[in-house]
Write an enzyme that holds these catalytic residues in place. Sequence first.
Site, mmCIF file in Angstrom:
data_model
loop_
_atom_site.group_PDB
_atom_site.id
_atom_site.type_symbol
_atom_site.label_atom_id
_atom_site.label_comp_id
_atom_site.label_asym_id
_atom_site.label_seq_id
_atom_site.Cartn_x
_atom_site.Cartn_y
_atom_site.Cartn_z
ATOM 1 N N LYS A 86 13.779 11.408 -12.961
ATOM 2 C CA LYS A 86 13.073 12.305 -12.045
ATOM 3 C C LYS A 86 13.790 12.522 -10.713
ATOM 4 O O LYS A 86 14.345 11.616 -10.130
ATOM 5 C CB LYS A 86 11.676 11.771 -11.739
ATOM 6 C CG LYS A 86 10.665 11.887 -12.849
ATOM 7 C CD LYS A 86 10.379 13.304 -13.296
ATOM 8 C CE LYS A 86 9.571 14.117 -12.299
ATOM 9 N NZ LYS A 86 8.222 13.574 -12.072
ATOM 10 N N SER B 131 11.508 8.697 -8.976
ATOM 11 C CA SER B 131 10.291 8.078 -9.488
ATOM 12 C C SER B 131 10.537 6.594 -9.697
ATOM 13 O O SER B 131 11.634 6.183 -10.063
ATOM 14 C CB SER B 131 9.922 8.740 -10.826
ATOM 15 O OG SER B 131 9.183 7.854 -11.624
ATOM 16 N N GLU C 262 7.152 19.619 -0.853
ATOM 17 C CA GLU C 262 5.733 19.320 -1.114
ATOM 18 C C GLU C 262 5.031 18.850 0.167
ATOM 19 O O GLU C 262 3.892 19.211 0.437
ATOM 20 C CB GLU C 262 5.609 18.252 -2.199
ATOM 21 C CG GLU C 262 6.039 18.766 -3.568
ATOM 22 C CD GLU C 262 6.103 17.641 -4.597
ATOM 23 O OE1 GLU C 262 5.263 17.621 -5.482
ATOM 24 O OE2 GLU C 262 6.997 16.778 -4.493
ATOM 25 N N HIS D 35 1.856 38.409 -9.458
ATOM 26 C CA HIS D 35 1.035 37.532 -10.322
ATOM 27 C C HIS D 35 1.876 36.429 -10.964
ATOM 28 O O HIS D 35 1.550 35.952 -12.045
ATOM 29 C CB HIS D 35 0.334 38.320 -11.435
ATOM 30 C CG HIS D 35 -0.376 39.545 -10.964
ATOM 31 N ND1 HIS D 35 -1.697 39.558 -10.632
ATOM 32 C CD2 HIS D 35 0.077 40.806 -10.749
ATOM 33 C CE1 HIS D 35 -2.057 40.772 -10.239
ATOM 34 N NE2 HIS D 35 -0.992 41.555 -10.291
#
Length: 442
Positions: free
Chosen positions: A282, A276, A289, A155
């Site tokens: 960033k 970024s 991804e 979980h």
Amino acid sequence: MKLWGGRFNKEEDLLMKTFDNSLPLGKRYYEEDIIGSIAHAQMLGEAGILTTQESRKIVSGLESILKELQSGELVIDEEAFEDIHSFTELTLTQRIGELGKKLHTARSRNDQVAVDTKLYCRKRGLHFIELLEQLIAALQEKGAANPVLMPGYTHLQRAQVVTFQYHLGAYVEMFKRDRARVENALAIMDENPLGAGALAGTTHPIDREITTDYLHFRTPSANFMDAVSDRDYIIELLSACSLIAVHLSRLSEELILWCSQEFKFITIDDAYATGSSMMPQKKNPDAAELVRGHAGLAIGSLVSMLTIMKGLPLTYNKDMQLDKEAFISAFDRTDQTLTIMQRMLVTLKVHPEKMQQAMKDGFLNATDLADYLVKKGVAFRDAHDIVGCIVLYCEEKQCSIEELSLETFQQYSEHIDEDIFEYLEYESSLNQGNKREIRGGS
Ligand code: ARG
């Protein structure tokens, strides 16, 4: 520049021409189309349907086309031909003259496209096996090089102690099964459709064993109608690709979590991240991804193919030409994502201290404490309850279980002795019972 036309009074509508053109994707398997044609021409010679001289001339014409395409000397004009089959035959005729028109004796584009697609699937499938092996090796090596303890999760909550190697070992098992699925798909598809003609064979005395040997198939396919209608093997490979994608996506998701500021278990190499345009600090895990995103498209290809096939009457129907859009993109995706993941794994850095810290903060030895009580004679359900109360107490006191004093422990159970402290060390559970396997990696 087409292979038919005698019974037509009118040219195709221009839009129809592009609508029907399958060459932009079909050219991806020009090698298979030419090799299949060479096998066919060879057989026509050996079976006495063409003379040896005719067969040789056709074969050498086809070989020269193949060579020139491979070297880049010859480029396929996508608009000039309807499909890869038309390209091969008409280019041959341009080169060797009238004799080229004999190549298609005892053959249809239906058995031709079936054999091309099978050969192409086999080539791509064999490459997936290699890539899976490289990925498995990368997971094993990364794990072996980082023998650190970490929290295992259920979980997404810290659950019990495992090792980083064991965690990666779970993926090793998934990718081993994926390899077996690809191998299985290749084994099942290993039947030669060439010789099935359009759907009902041919009146020429062809010898299917010759093309079967030449193209390294196990056996000729048993039923002509099935041979030209079958696209199961594409679906099976797409299904294997979908599972590979799902496994890669789960691994990506973990890498994305682990490299976040919240976890900081790993650092992804700069080569597989981007920045970024606005926030200078960033560093985003884009490769992971994208791998996760590609899984959605890979699954889409499987669903497309199943849906295209599900309502088709036997045998060949033009709907099937659209299979290329599904399988070529899915195969390319599988290649790319397996490769990127392997590279990302090889280059990522592991931060053992962060993993250890997370382990200490999560009461990960609570189950071990319950097991300790059971070994001292307490029933497991009672032990579970006692430890639950101890955890609640620790949460209030903001301390870990092993920081409690013996007196405190004994307020919860008289069965707890001095030996509890050694027992609660995070490493020690991995020396007991079948948890020893966790130490062994995968
Ligand atoms: N153009 C088709 C393809 O690229 C193959 C032709 C199959 N046969 C036919 N009768 N149109 O997949």
